[in-house]
Design a protein around this motif. Structure first.
Motif, PDB file in Angstrom:
ATOM      1  N   LYS A  22      -8.835   0.535 -13.560  1.00  0.00           N
ATOM      2  CA  LYS A  22      -9.556   0.669 -12.292  1.00  0.00           C
ATOM      3  C   LYS A  22      -8.606   1.127 -11.191  1.00  0.00           C
ATOM      4  N   HIS A  23      -7.739   2.091 -11.545  1.00  0.00           N
ATOM      5  CA  HIS A  23      -6.784   2.733 -10.627  1.00  0.00           C
ATOM      6  C   HIS A  23      -5.642   1.820 -10.206  1.00  0.00           C
ATOM      7  N   GLN A  24      -5.394   0.758 -10.968  1.00  0.00           N
ATOM      8  CA  GLN A  24      -4.290  -0.158 -10.641  1.00  0.00           C
ATOM      9  C   GLN A  24      -3.480  -0.464 -11.891  1.00  0.00           C
ATOM     10  N   GLN A  48     -12.631   6.048  -4.331  1.00  0.00           N
ATOM     11  CA  GLN A  48     -12.378   5.889  -5.765  1.00  0.00           C
ATOM     12  C   GLN A  48     -13.443   6.551  -6.633  1.00  0.00           C
ATOM     13  N   PRO A  96      -3.261   2.506 -16.219  1.00  0.00           N
ATOM     14  CA  PRO A  96      -4.210   2.407 -15.107  1.00  0.00           C
ATOM     15  C   PRO A  96      -5.489   1.674 -15.509  1.00  0.00           C
ATOM     16  N   GLU A 139      -9.575   8.941 -13.813  1.00  0.00           N
ATOM     17  CA  GLU A 139      -9.404   7.584 -14.324  1.00  0.00           C
ATOM     18  C   GLU A 139      -7.956   7.119 -14.313  1.00  0.00           C
ATOM     19  N   ASP A 140      -6.999   8.039 -14.513  1.00  0.00           N
ATOM     20  CA  ASP A 140      -5.601   7.651 -14.625  1.00  0.00           C
ATOM     21  C   ASP A 140      -4.858   7.731 -13.286  1.00  0.00           C
ATOM     22  N   PHE A 141      -5.580   7.933 -12.188  1.00  0.00           N
ATOM     23  CA  PHE A 141      -4.932   7.972 -10.875  1.00  0.00           C
ATOM     24  C   PHE A 141      -4.662   6.550 -10.401  1.00  0.00           C
ATOM     25  N   VAL A 142      -3.402   6.265 -10.046  1.00  0.00           N
ATOM     26  CA  VAL A 142      -2.998   4.922  -9.622  1.00  0.00           C
ATOM     27  C   VAL A 142      -2.928   4.866  -8.104  1.00  0.00           C
ATOM     28  N   LEU A 143      -3.671   3.946  -7.513  1.00  0.00           N
ATOM     29  CA  LEU A 143      -3.646   3.744  -6.069  1.00  0.00           C
ATOM     30  C   LEU A 143      -2.478   2.844  -5.693  1.00  0.00           C
ATOM     31  N   THR A 188      -5.419   4.208   1.329  1.00  0.00           N
ATOM     32  CA  THR A 188      -6.473   3.596   0.517  1.00  0.00           C
ATOM     33  C   THR A 188      -7.605   3.018   1.356  1.00  0.00           C
ATOM     34  N   LEU A 213     -11.995   9.873  -8.069  1.00  0.00           N
ATOM     35  CA  LEU A 213     -10.639   9.894  -8.606  1.00  0.00           C
ATOM     36  C   LEU A 213     -10.654  10.000 -10.126  1.00  0.00           C
TER      37      LEU A 213
END
Length: 280
Positions: free
Chosen positions: A247-249, A177, A245, A182-186, A195, A180
Motif C-alpha cells: 500500500k505504497h509503504q 494514491q 511496497p 503499485e510499487d511506488f513508495v511514499l 503526501t 500511483l
C-alpha cells in the motif's frame, strides 16, 4: 509479562548512544526482571558489539536478581549494505535502504520473540529522553500498536517535531494514491513528493498524555521506530515489516498498514512527548 526490545537494527554504529540507552531502560518503573532485551548488530564498523557485551555483563552481574533483566541476547547478522552517510537520506535511496532495514527488523523479530512475550517494544538507540513510566503509560492506551510523539532534543530547547511518519491519511492523500503505481513508495519529509497527510507532530500537544488518535502510519523517519509498543500477538499473527511496497509503504509504515488491514488498532498519543537526539 515480558518485553522483547529491539535496539534499532539499522543503526550500524551505535556505540556512542549505548550508555544513555541502558540508563533510560534501567530507570523505567517496569521491573527489569520482567523485561527481555534483544539486539541485532548489523554491518557495524565501530565497537557496537563489544560495547553491548560490556553493558550486558555489567548489568547482568548485579547482586540483586530484580535489578537484572530477564534475559539479554545479542545477534550479529550482516546484510552487506554499505551506504555512505552523505547518501543515507537521499530521496531516491530510501526504498532500498528501508527495504534492508525491514529485513533486519524481521530477522531480529523471528530470532528474539519468545513464547511468553506479551509486548514488543521497538526502541531507537538514540532516543534520549522519555518518562520512566512509559511502558505502563503506553500499555494503558490499550491499543494493538501505540506510539508516543517524538520531538527533536535541541540545545536551544526550541520545539521541533522529529517523527514525521506518525500520520493519518487525509482525503487529499488518498486521492493522490489512486493514480500511483503499485510499487511506488511514499515518503514523509521529502519535498520531492508531498503526501498531504496529517502528521502527529502537527497535532496539538497541549492535551492529556492519555489522549489517543487513530493513525495509519507509524514512525520511521530516519533510522527506526523511535518508540513503538506492539502487542506480541500482532507479530505472531503475521504482521511484520514488509521489505516490499505494501500500500505504497515499506518497513514500519508498511507494518502499520498491514496491521490495520488485519483488523488491529494503531494509535498515537500526541500529548505524550519523548525526545530524539539531533544527530544528522
Amino acid at each position: 509479562m515480558s518485553f522483547a526490545l529491539g535496539s534499532k537494527p539499522s543503526k550500524r554504529d551505535a556505540e556512542p548512544y549505548l550508555d544513555q540507552y541502558f540508563r533510560l531502560l534501567d530507570e523505567t518503573t517496569y521491573p527489569n526482571n520482567l523485561i527481555s532485551l534483544a539486539f541485532l548488530v548489523s554491518d557495524s564498523s565501530d565497537r557496537t558489539f563489544e560495547s553491548l557485551q560490556s553493558h550486558i555483563n555489567e548489568i547482568q552481574s548485579r547482586w540483586s536478581y530484580n535489578a537484572r533483566f530477564e534475559s539479554v541476547r545479542v545477534f550479529k547478522k550482516d546484510f552487506d549494505f554499505d551506504l555512505p552517510n552523505a547518501e543515507r537520506h537521499l530521496y531516491e535511496m530510501q526504498p532500498l535502504r528501508r527495504s534492508v532495514m525491514a529485513r533486519a527488523r524481521n530477522w531480529l523479530l523471528s530470532a528474539a520473540l519468545k513464547s511468553d512475550t506479551s509486548w514488543v517494544a521497538w526502541i531507537d538507540v538514540d532516543v534520549v529522553q522519555y518518562p520512566p513510566t512509559i511502558f505502563q503509560d503506553l500499555m494503558r492506551a490499550d491499543a494493538d500498536v501505540v506510539v508516543p510523539n517524538c520531538l527533536l532534543k535541541r540545545d536551544d530547547h526550541d520545539f521541533w517535531g522529529y517523527d514525521k511518519n506518525n500520520w493519518r491519511e487525509t482525503d487529499e492523500s488518498k486521492r493522490i494514491q489512486e493514480n500511483l503505481d503499485e510499487d511506488f513508495v511514499l515518503l514523509e519529509g521529502y519535498y520531492e513528493f508531498p503526501t498531504y497527510r496529517y502528521l502527529m507532530v502537527d497535532m496539538p500537544t497541549d492535551v492529556d498524555k492519555d489522549y489517543k488518535v487513530e493513525l495509519d502510519g507509524v514512525v520511521r523517519i530516519c533510522h527506526g521506530a523511535t518508540f513503538t509498543l506492539v502487542k506480541a500477538h500482532v507479530h505472531r499473527e503475521g504482521a511484520n515489516f514488509p521489505a516490499f511496497p505494501y500500500k505504497h509503504q515499506v518497513e514500519t509504515e508498511g507494518f502499520a498498514k498491514m496491521a490495520k488491514s488485519m483488523g488491529f488498532s494503531v494509535y498515537g498519543l500526541p500529548g505524550y512527548l519523548i525526545y530524539h537526539i539531533q544527530n544528522h
